[in-house]
Each structure stands twice: as structure tokens, then as C-alpha cells.
Scaffold this motif. Structure first.
Motif, mmCIF file in Angstrom:
data_model
loop_
_atom_site.group_PDB
_atom_site.id
_atom_site.type_symbol
_atom_site.label_atom_id
_atom_site.label_comp_id
_atom_site.label_asym_id
_atom_site.label_seq_id
_atom_site.Cartn_x
_atom_site.Cartn_y
_atom_site.Cartn_z
ATOM 1 N N PHE A 1 -9.269 1.933 2.139
ATOM 2 C CA PHE A 1 -9.268 2.832 3.283
ATOM 3 C C PHE A 1 -9.853 4.179 2.888
ATOM 4 O O PHE A 1 -9.537 4.714 1.829
ATOM 5 N N GLY A 2 -10.700 4.725 3.754
ATOM 6 C CA GLY A 2 -11.137 6.108 3.607
ATOM 7 C C GLY A 2 -10.216 6.995 4.428
ATOM 8 O O GLY A 2 -9.043 6.665 4.601
ATOM 9 N N LYS A 3 -10.762 8.080 4.939
ATOM 10 C CA LYS A 3 -9.943 8.980 5.756
ATOM 11 C C LYS A 3 -10.057 8.671 7.244
ATOM 12 O O LYS A 3 -9.277 9.183 8.042
ATOM 13 N N GLY A 4 -11.042 7.840 7.620
ATOM 14 C CA GLY A 4 -11.148 7.408 8.995
ATOM 15 C C GLY A 4 -11.591 8.492 9.959
ATOM 16 O O GLY A 4 -11.895 9.627 9.572
ATOM 17 N N GLN B 1 -3.633 11.044 4.071
ATOM 18 C CA GLN B 1 -4.593 10.183 3.376
ATOM 19 C C GLN B 1 -4.564 8.768 3.950
ATOM 20 O O GLN B 1 -3.619 8.384 4.635
ATOM 21 N N GLY B 2 -5.598 7.989 3.628
ATOM 22 C CA GLY B 2 -5.582 6.579 3.993
ATOM 23 C C GLY B 2 -4.710 5.804 3.016
ATOM 24 O O GLY B 2 -4.430 6.260 1.903
ATOM 25 N N PRO B 3 -4.271 4.619 3.405
ATOM 26 C CA PRO B 3 -3.448 3.794 2.495
ATOM 27 C C PRO B 3 -4.209 3.428 1.225
ATOM 28 O O PRO B 3 -5.409 3.178 1.264
ATOM 29 N N LEU C 1 4.517 7.040 2.475
ATOM 30 C CA LEU C 1 4.822 5.896 3.343
ATOM 31 C C LEU C 1 4.359 4.640 2.595
ATOM 32 O O LEU C 1 3.202 4.555 2.189
ATOM 33 N N GLN D 1 0.758 5.285 1.157
ATOM 34 C CA GLN D 1 -0.001 6.231 1.967
ATOM 35 C C GLN D 1 0.626 7.614 1.873
ATOM 36 O O GLN D 1 1.690 7.871 2.429
ATOM 37 N N TYR E 1 0.845 -1.182 0.000
ATOM 38 C CA TYR E 1 0.000 0.000 0.000
ATOM 39 C C TYR E 1 0.889 1.244 0.000
ATOM 40 O O TYR E 1 1.992 1.239 0.553
ATOM 41 N N TYR F 1 -10.143 3.348 11.129
ATOM 42 C CA TYR F 1 -10.727 3.110 9.817
ATOM 43 C C TYR F 1 -11.769 1.996 9.888
ATOM 44 O O TYR F 1 -11.493 0.908 10.409
ATOM 45 N N GLN G 1 -4.620 3.365 13.126
ATOM 46 C CA GLN G 1 -3.265 3.732 12.761
ATOM 47 C C GLN G 1 -2.787 4.822 13.709
ATOM 48 O O GLN G 1 -3.294 5.949 13.685
ATOM 49 N N GLN H 1 -8.481 -6.501 -1.675
ATOM 50 C CA GLN H 1 -7.797 -5.305 -1.209
ATOM 51 C C GLN H 1 -8.628 -4.646 -0.136
ATOM 52 O O GLN H 1 -9.837 -4.809 -0.080
ATOM 53 N N LEU H 2 -7.966 -3.908 0.718
ATOM 54 C CA LEU H 2 -8.648 -3.086 1.701
ATOM 55 C C LEU H 2 -8.738 -1.677 1.147
ATOM 56 O O LEU H 2 -7.740 -1.118 0.718
ATOM 57 N N PHE I 1 -4.197 0.771 -2.088
ATOM 58 C CA PHE I 1 -3.722 -0.550 -2.491
ATOM 59 C C PHE I 1 -2.914 -0.473 -3.782
ATOM 60 O O PHE I 1 -3.369 0.117 -4.772
ATOM 61 N N PRO J 1 -1.095 0.476 9.898
ATOM 62 C CA PRO J 1 -2.412 0.158 10.457
ATOM 63 C C PRO J 1 -2.375 -1.129 11.275
ATOM 64 O O PRO J 1 -1.610 -2.050 10.968
#
Lengths: 114, 114
Positions: B104-107, A41-43, A88, A37, A35, B87, B38, B101-102, A45, B44
């Protein structure tokens, strides 16, 4: 019990160069995902490897490539680095016979492109 | 995978229960709800997941509404170390070595206050 190990932890590269990031999955895990990042922002894929083959790929250009070795470890390669590749990079692993359990993530490699 | 909606940020007093909501109104019958968190500068961390029933482990409890359109992650006694981005992810169940895949949003940024 070692978790996911990533190396290096930090890296600075120049635009146009190539970089290789490495990942050792958690003991007993055989599936590895990568992933990206960006800050704040979120990670996102990149791709997933199982049995040494790329099984699924996210919306990333061909400059991003990978490899999985027989011992399940993995590498992420990025060619022709752009400033926007600064992020990251996270590696995550899981055990394929238990596909609906959670992934274990490493602490990541912080790549800075200058 | 169904989309999720989470509040941008929340505060919680140390020692009190932290209740983090997530809306997933378009969830399908074969989609799991996952929670990851995270902590700053780390990868995460998987917390918990569930399909229909409420779940509890050593970290948290997951309450899923009967219509499955929303869920709540509960940290029963929040500590300063629980300050993190949380998240909520919805993902279809897979079998065997199925790829997934995961997304992710912004959480939700949870701040635990002394």
C-alpha cells in the motif's frame, strides 16, 4: 456471511509487555495475512500464513510472531512492546484456489502502547 | 511489484462520477492492478482488479490504458459514503497457494461533497 473477525477491537498495553491479537478468516478462506497501519500511513505487510505455516514475511523484527490453527484462524503475537508498535493491526484472508482475487480485511485491532 | 503514483487528494460532487487516476508506468505483463478503499477507522475494502481489459462490477469500473501504464477507477454516482482513501496497487499474478503481499502507498483521499 461473516467476514473477517478480529478481537479485541481496542487494546492498551504498557511498554515491555506482550500482546496477542486474534483473527477469524472469512468463511471458506484458508490464507491469512497480517498488516500494521500507523496513523496516516497505508497498511504495511507483516506476514502471511497458509496451512499453518508462515509463508512470507515483511520487514518486521522477530518480536512479531504468529500462528495459524487447523480451523484457519490466526494469532499475531508481539513481544517486548515499544511505543512505536502503537497502530491499527489488520487481518486479511483469501481463498487459496483463487489467489488473484482480492483479500477481505477485518476492521482491525487498535493497539495503544503507553 | 511495480510502483504506483496517485494524487494525494480529490474532491467530487455528490451524484457525479468520481474518476481516480493511477500511474504505473513500470508495470509488467503479468501484473494485476487492484483497487482498495479504506473508510475512516475501518479495514481496507476490495473494490475491483484487472489485468488488461476494462472491468466493471457493482461498485465501480476500472479502465486500463492500452499500454497498461495507467488506469482510472470510476465510481459512477458518488455518494457521501464513498468518502475514503483509495489505494491503487500493482501486484504480480500468482498461482495456487502462492504467497503475495499487498504493498500500500498513501492512496488518494477522496472527499465527496454534498
Amino acid at each position: 456471511d461473516a467476514g473477517v473477525t478480529q478481537s479485541p477491537t481496542h487494546l492498551i498495553k504498557t511498554r515491555g509487555q506482550q500482546v496477542t491479537l486474534r483473527c477469524s478468516p472469512k468463511s471458506g478462506h484458508d490464507t491469512v495475512s497480517w498488516y500494521q497501519q500507523a496513523l496516516g500511513q497505508g497498511p504495511q505487510f507483516i506476514f502471511q500464513y497458509y496451512e499453518e505455516e508462515e509463508r512470507q514475511r515483511g520487514n518486521f523484527p522477530d518480536r512479531f510472531s504468529g500462528h495459524q490453527f487447523p480451523n484457519y484462524s490466526s494469532e499475531l503475537n508481539v513481544n517486548a512492546l515499544l511505543l512505536g508498535d502503537s497502530a491499527l493491526y489488520l487481518c486479511a484472508s483469501r481463498f487459496s484456489p483463487a489467489p488473484n482475487y482480492g483479500y477481505t480485511f477485518g476492521s482491525g485491532t487498535r493497539l495503544t502502547v503507553v | 511489484d511495480a510502483k504506483t503514483t496517485q494524487p494525494t487528494s480529490m474532491d467530487c460532487a455528490e451524484g457525479r462520477a468520481a474518476n481516480l487516476p493511477c500511474n504505473h508506468s513500470t508495470i509488467s505483463g503479468n501484473e494485476y492492478v487492484y483497487w482498495y478503499r479504506q473508510i475512516h477507522s475501518q479495514g481496507p475494502q476490495y473494490i475491483i482488479h484487472g489485468l488488461k481489459n476494462n472491468e466493471t462490477n457493482e461498485m465501480a469500473s476500472l479502465i486500463i490504458t492500452e499500454d497498461r501504464k495507467s488506469s482510472t477507477l470510476i465510481l459512477p454516482h458518488a455518494t457521501l459514503r464513498d468518502t475514503a482513501v483509495y489505494y491503487c496497487i500493482v501486484r504480480v499474478a500468482v498461482s495456487g497457494a502462492g504467497s503475495y503481499q499487498l504493498t500500500f502507498g498513501k492512496g488518494t483521499k477522496l472527499s465527496v461533497i454534498p
